[in-house]
Scaffold this motif. Structure first.
Motif, PDB file in Angstrom:
ATOM      1  N   LEU A  65       0.847  -1.179   0.000  1.00 19.11           N
ATOM      2  CA  LEU A  65       0.000   0.000   0.000  1.00 19.11           C
ATOM      3  C   LEU A  65       0.884   1.231   0.000  1.00 19.11           C
ATOM      4  O   LEU A  65       2.040   1.179   0.425  1.00 19.11           O
ATOM      5  N   LEU A  66       0.330   2.321  -0.516  1.00 21.79           N
ATOM      6  CA  LEU A  66       1.088   3.540  -0.709  1.00 21.79           C
ATOM      7  C   LEU A  66       0.408   4.659   0.058  1.00 21.79           C
ATOM      8  O   LEU A  66      -0.814   4.812  -0.013  1.00 21.79           O
ATOM      9  N   VAL A  67       1.196   5.439   0.804  1.00 19.14           N
ATOM     10  CA  VAL A  67       0.664   6.566   1.568  1.00 19.14           C
ATOM     11  C   VAL A  67       1.464   7.819   1.211  1.00 19.14           C
ATOM     12  O   VAL A  67       2.688   7.851   1.371  1.00 19.14           O
ATOM     13  N   CYS A  68       0.764   8.839   0.705  1.00 20.01           N
ATOM     14  CA  CYS A  68       1.382  10.117   0.351  1.00 20.01           C
ATOM     15  C   CYS A  68       0.878  11.177   1.328  1.00 20.01           C
ATOM     16  O   CYS A  68      -0.331  11.262   1.559  1.00 20.01           O
ATOM     17  N   GLU A  69       1.786  11.966   1.868  1.00 17.23           N
ATOM     18  CA  GLU A  69       1.425  12.997   2.848  1.00 17.23           C
ATOM     19  C   GLU A  69       2.089  14.313   2.456  1.00 17.23           C
ATOM     20  O   GLU A  69       3.275  14.329   2.113  1.00 17.23           O
ATOM     21  N   PHE A  70       1.306  15.401   2.520  1.00 15.66           N
ATOM     22  CA  PHE A  70       1.782  16.716   2.116  1.00 15.66           C
ATOM     23  C   PHE A  70       1.610  17.674   3.288  1.00 15.66           C
ATOM     24  O   PHE A  70       0.523  17.797   3.847  1.00 15.66           O
ATOM     25  N   PHE A  71       2.702  18.370   3.635  1.00 16.64           N
ATOM     26  CA  PHE A  71       2.789  19.156   4.858  1.00 16.64           C
ATOM     27  C   PHE A  71       2.477  20.621   4.561  1.00 16.64           C
ATOM     28  O   PHE A  71       3.268  21.305   3.915  1.00 16.64           O
ATOM     29  N   LEU A  72       1.343  21.091   5.052  1.00 19.97           N
ATOM     30  CA  LEU A  72       0.860  22.437   4.748  1.00 19.97           C
ATOM     31  C   LEU A  72       1.486  23.474   5.688  1.00 19.97           C
ATOM     32  O   LEU A  72       1.881  23.147   6.817  1.00 19.97           O
ATOM     33  N   PRO A  73       1.571  24.724   5.248  1.00 17.45           N
ATOM     34  CA  PRO A  73       2.179  25.773   6.091  1.00 17.45           C
ATOM     35  C   PRO A  73       1.545  25.896   7.476  1.00 17.45           C
ATOM     36  O   PRO A  73       2.229  26.231   8.441  1.00 17.45           O
ATOM     37  N   ALA A  74       0.252  25.606   7.599  1.00 20.15           N
ATOM     38  CA  ALA A  74      -0.418  25.721   8.900  1.00 20.15           C
ATOM     39  C   ALA A  74       0.198  24.795   9.945  1.00 20.15           C
ATOM     40  O   ALA A  74       0.180  25.099  11.141  1.00 20.15           O
ATOM     41  N   LEU A  75       0.767  23.674   9.517  1.00 22.05           N
ATOM     42  CA  LEU A  75       1.419  22.754  10.457  1.00 22.05           C
ATOM     43  C   LEU A  75       2.574  23.453  11.162  1.00 22.05           C
ATOM     44  O   LEU A  75       2.719  23.366  12.384  1.00 22.05           O
ATOM     45  N   PHE A  76       3.362  24.191  10.406  1.00 18.17           N
ATOM     46  CA  PHE A  76       4.550  24.832  10.980  1.00 18.17           C
ATOM     47  C   PHE A  76       4.176  26.064  11.802  1.00 18.17           C
ATOM     48  O   PHE A  76       4.830  26.358  12.796  1.00 18.17           O
ATOM     49  N   ARG A  77       3.099  26.742  11.401  1.00 13.31           N
ATOM     50  CA  ARG A  77       2.621  27.865  12.228  1.00 13.31           C
ATOM     51  C   ARG A  77       2.147  27.341  13.585  1.00 13.31           C
ATOM     52  O   ARG A  77       2.446  27.923  14.623  1.00 13.31           O
ATOM     53  N   LEU A  78       1.419  26.216  13.580  1.00 10.65           N
ATOM     54  CA  LEU A  78       0.943  25.630  14.831  1.00 10.65           C
ATOM     55  C   LEU A  78       2.110  25.171  15.695  1.00 10.65           C
ATOM     56  O   LEU A  78       2.126  25.381  16.907  1.00 10.65           O
ATOM     57  N   GLU A  79       3.094  24.578  15.069  1.00 13.54           N
ATOM     58  CA  GLU A  79       4.264  24.125  15.802  1.00 13.54           C
ATOM     59  C   GLU A  79       5.000  25.307  16.446  1.00 13.54           C
ATOM     60  O   GLU A  79       5.405  25.229  17.613  1.00 13.54           O
ATOM     61  N   ASP A  80       5.129  26.408  15.694  1.00 19.03           N
ATOM     62  CA  ASP A  80       5.763  27.605  16.246  1.00 19.03           C
ATOM     63  C   ASP A  80       4.959  28.149  17.427  1.00 19.03           C
ATOM     64  O   ASP A  80       5.533  28.545  18.452  1.00 19.03           O
ATOM     65  N   GLU A  81       3.636  28.181  17.279  1.00 18.66           N
ATOM     66  CA  GLU A  81       2.772  28.649  18.382  1.00 18.66           C
ATOM     67  C   GLU A  81       2.956  27.773  19.617  1.00 18.66           C
ATOM     68  O   GLU A  81       3.045  28.264  20.737  1.00 18.66           O
ATOM     69  N   ALA A  82       3.021  26.456  19.401  1.00 18.10           N
ATOM     70  CA  ALA A  82       3.162  25.513  20.516  1.00 18.10           C
ATOM     71  C   ALA A  82       4.489  25.712  21.251  1.00 18.10           C
ATOM     72  O   ALA A  82       4.582  25.462  22.448  1.00 18.10           O
ATOM     73  N   HIS A  83       5.509  26.155  20.518  1.00 10.55           N
ATOM     74  CA  HIS A  83       6.819  26.368  21.123  1.00 10.55           C
ATOM     75  C   HIS A  83       7.063  27.820  21.505  1.00 10.55           C
ATOM     76  O   HIS A  83       8.171  28.185  21.915  1.00 10.55           O
ATOM     77  N   GLY A  84       6.043  28.671  21.338  1.00 12.08           N
ATOM     78  CA  GLY A  84       6.168  30.065  21.748  1.00 12.08           C
ATOM     79  C   GLY A  84       6.975  30.928  20.814  1.00 12.08           C
ATOM     80  O   GLY A  84       7.439  31.997  21.213  1.00 12.08           O
ATOM     81  N   TYR A  85       7.126  30.480  19.532  1.00 12.82           N
ATOM     82  CA  TYR A  85       7.852  31.304  18.571  1.00 12.82           C
ATOM     83  C   TYR A  85       6.861  32.209  17.853  1.00 12.82           C
ATOM     84  O   TYR A  85       5.718  31.842  17.619  1.00 12.82           O
ATOM     85  N   SER A  86       7.314  33.365  17.465  1.00 14.94           N
ATOM     86  CA  SER A  86       6.477  34.233  16.632  1.00 14.94           C
ATOM     87  C   SER A  86       7.238  34.551  15.369  1.00 14.94           C
ATOM     88  O   SER A  86       8.452  34.683  15.378  1.00 14.94           O
ATOM     89  N   GLY A  87       6.487  34.631  14.235  1.00 16.33           N
ATOM     90  CA  GLY A  87       7.179  34.796  12.976  1.00 16.33           C
ATOM     91  C   GLY A  87       7.012  36.103  12.374  1.00 16.33           C
ATOM     92  O   GLY A  87       6.332  36.942  12.365  1.00 16.33           O
TER      93      GLY A  87
END
Length: 195
Positions: free
Chosen positions: A173-195
């Protein structure tokens, strides 16, 4: 003719290296692309109870030619295709495309066709017979999308993705995953970074 994908107009050009990954990309992108474990588990840790799956479409579809080759299937033979968005609340973080040949959906794996809102990752990474055979990477340009979920604004950015080929028993089976910009914004928020 029905589209091969609800997400993609045509198959991205996948390769085995990340040589095109630039220093301008988010620092954790490489880590997400090379994640060996369950993305579902990692997203739950990031999102908590707001994590959910939205099914964009499920149907028997013809795969793209490269997908058919990875699955060792004829390009005209339809495979079960599931396209989903993985979200934090209403914010899509990852869009994914999974392809399963008919033989994969028989016997003890028949429930895969009825996953509904459950993540495929929950099933995959609890299966003791799971083996990852290959991992490839691609960049998707804004014009390559058929459409993204309404809130998945890529802002005209290039989106990186990966394609993992798995074997369970004799089936692939094949699984394709595409990482959207919102993922990294959420990660930055979770770590207290501001861009």
């Amino acid at each position: 003719m029905r589209h091969r994908s609800l997400l993609l107009k045509f198959e991205p050009r996948f390769g085995v290296t990340l040589s095109g990954l630039s220093a301008r990309e988010h620092p954790s992108l490489r880590n997400w692309l090379q994640e060996q474990g369950s993305l579902t588990r990692r997203l739950r840790a990031l999102c908590g109870s707001s994590f959910r799956v939205a099914v964009l479409g499920e149907a028997w579809r013809q795969p793209f030619h490269g997908e058919a080759a990875r699955l060792r299937s004829h390009p005209r033979r339809r495979v079960w295709t599931r396209e989903v968005a993985l979200l934090a609340g209403d914010r899509p973080l990852i869009v994914a495309r999974s392809l399963m040949p008919r033989g994969m959906l028989r016997g003890r794996h028949a429930a895969l066709i009825r996953l509904g809102q459950r993540p495929l990752g929950d099933w995959l990474f609890t299966n003791p017979d799971l083996t990852r055979l290959a991992l490839e990477f691609a960049r998707v340009q804004p014009g390559q999308w058929h459409g993204l979920p309404p809130l998945a604004d890529a802002g005209g950015a290039t989106v990186w993705g990966r394609r993992a080929l798995y074997r369970i028993g004799r089936q692939r089976l094949l699984v394709c995953e595409f990482f959207l910009p919102a993922l990294f914004r959420l990660e930055d928020e979770a770590h207290g970074y501001s861009g």
